[in-house]
Design a protein around this motif. Structure first.
Motif, short mmCIF file in Angstrom:
data_model
loop_
_atom_site.label_atom_id
_atom_site.label_comp_id
_atom_site.label_asym_id
_atom_site.label_seq_id
_atom_site.Cartn_x
_atom_site.Cartn_y
_atom_site.Cartn_z
N LYS A 216 13.67 39.23 1.43
CA LYS A 216 14.69 38.29 0.92
C LYS A 216 15.99 38.89 0.44
O LYS A 216 17.12 38.27 -0.04
CB LYS A 216 14.23 37.44 -0.15
N VAL A 217 15.75 40.32 0.47
CA VAL A 217 17.19 41.13 0.02
C VAL A 217 18.27 40.67 0.86
O VAL A 217 18.23 40.83 1.89
CB VAL A 217 16.90 42.73 0.14
N THR A 218 19.43 40.36 0.40
CA THR A 218 20.66 40.30 0.85
C THR A 218 21.54 41.41 1.08
O THR A 218 21.18 42.59 0.43
CB THR A 218 21.57 39.35 0.34
N ILE A 219 22.21 41.56 2.21
CA ILE A 219 23.24 42.68 2.47
C ILE A 219 24.65 42.30 2.21
O ILE A 219 25.35 41.61 2.68
CB ILE A 219 23.18 42.83 3.95
N GLY A 220 25.37 43.55 1.54
CA GLY A 220 26.68 43.47 1.23
C GLY A 220 27.29 44.59 1.78
O GLY A 220 26.70 45.71 1.81
#
Length: 247
Positions: free
Chosen positions: A64-68
């Motif tokens: 569930k890690v999001t990407i920035g």
């Protein structure tokens, strides 16, 4: 409080900046992505050319890690067209958060129209694609008065042009972590700067980036009202240790 929910684990050095080959630097990026997955940090913050790699790894891990990623980094001097093109590619590659470097030098010189146009257009592009948009103002380059003014300036543009339910998806962010200061002065988030941002950018969210080195410092920022913390020492902070990272 689970501090990991607030941490944007960050690695933004180019191979040249790190003094490494491209392959060696990519290995470090890969290790940061994997660490974010394993530690369940809120987000992994990387350069645009590594977004596809992060997306592939996160999907494979069902994480569930999001990407920035960063746009016009670190000076913020690209034209509006260049910033929008870079942001669109990042969106297409799978980025969730777009951290634009605001053209703070234009703001300092009084060219408010340039800054207004990029805030409006960049925010619109991100929100239209259901992304989080952050505007880096580089507090170390600004006076206290300018920190107050630019925070309010960004707030007013967003509040005047977007729906209230979207305000939470727009941040004002303190720093790139790469600004070179004189006399070894802080180049990132400080408590006084963050307080000024919180007071003048509300109801927009605030991200403290650069200079947060311990769990205690991170917790204090969160207690003030910060919603995200950008650090290249996320694991150390989450573990209750002090990071020796400079951004």
């Amino acid at each position: 409080m689970d501090i990991k929910n607030y941490l944007d684990s960050t690695y933004l050095k180019t191979a040249e900046q790190a003094g490494l080959t491209n392959d060696a630097n990519t290995k470090i990026v890969t290790s940061f992505i994997q660490e974010a997955i394993d530690q369940r940090f809120k987000l992994i913050m990387i350069r645009p050319d590594h977004v596809c790699l992060a997306k592939e790894m996160i999907l494979k891990a069902s994480s569930k890690v999001t990407i920035g990623t960063v746009i016009s980094f670190p000076e913020g001097l690209n034209s509006l067209e260049e910033k929008l093109a870079e942001a669109q590619k990042a969106i297409d590659d799978g980025a969730d958060d777009l951290d634009f470097v605001c053209n703070y030098q234009a703001f300092i010189s009084g060219d408010l129209e340039t800054v207004r146009n990029e805030i409006l257009s960049g925010t619109q592009l991100g929100l239209e694609h259901n992304k989080i948009v952050k505007w880096i103002i580089e507090v170390a380059a600004l006076t206290e008065k300018q920190i107050i003014q630019i925070s309010a300036f960004i707030k007013n543009i967003v509040v005047s042009n977007f729906k209230e339910e979207l305000y939470q998806n727009v941040f004002v962010k303190s720093s790139t972590g790469f600004y070179v200061t004189e006399n070894n002065l802080p180049n990132g988030a400080t408590v006084p700067a963050i307080i000024m941002m919180l007071e003048n950018a509300s109801p927009l969210s605030i991200k403290a980036a650069g200079g947060v080195r311990t769990y205690e410092e991170a917790a204090a920022m969160i207690k003030l009202g910060v919603r995200r913390i950008g650090t290249s020492g996320a694991l150390a902070i989450a573990s209750g240790q002090e990071t020796d990272s400079n951004y």
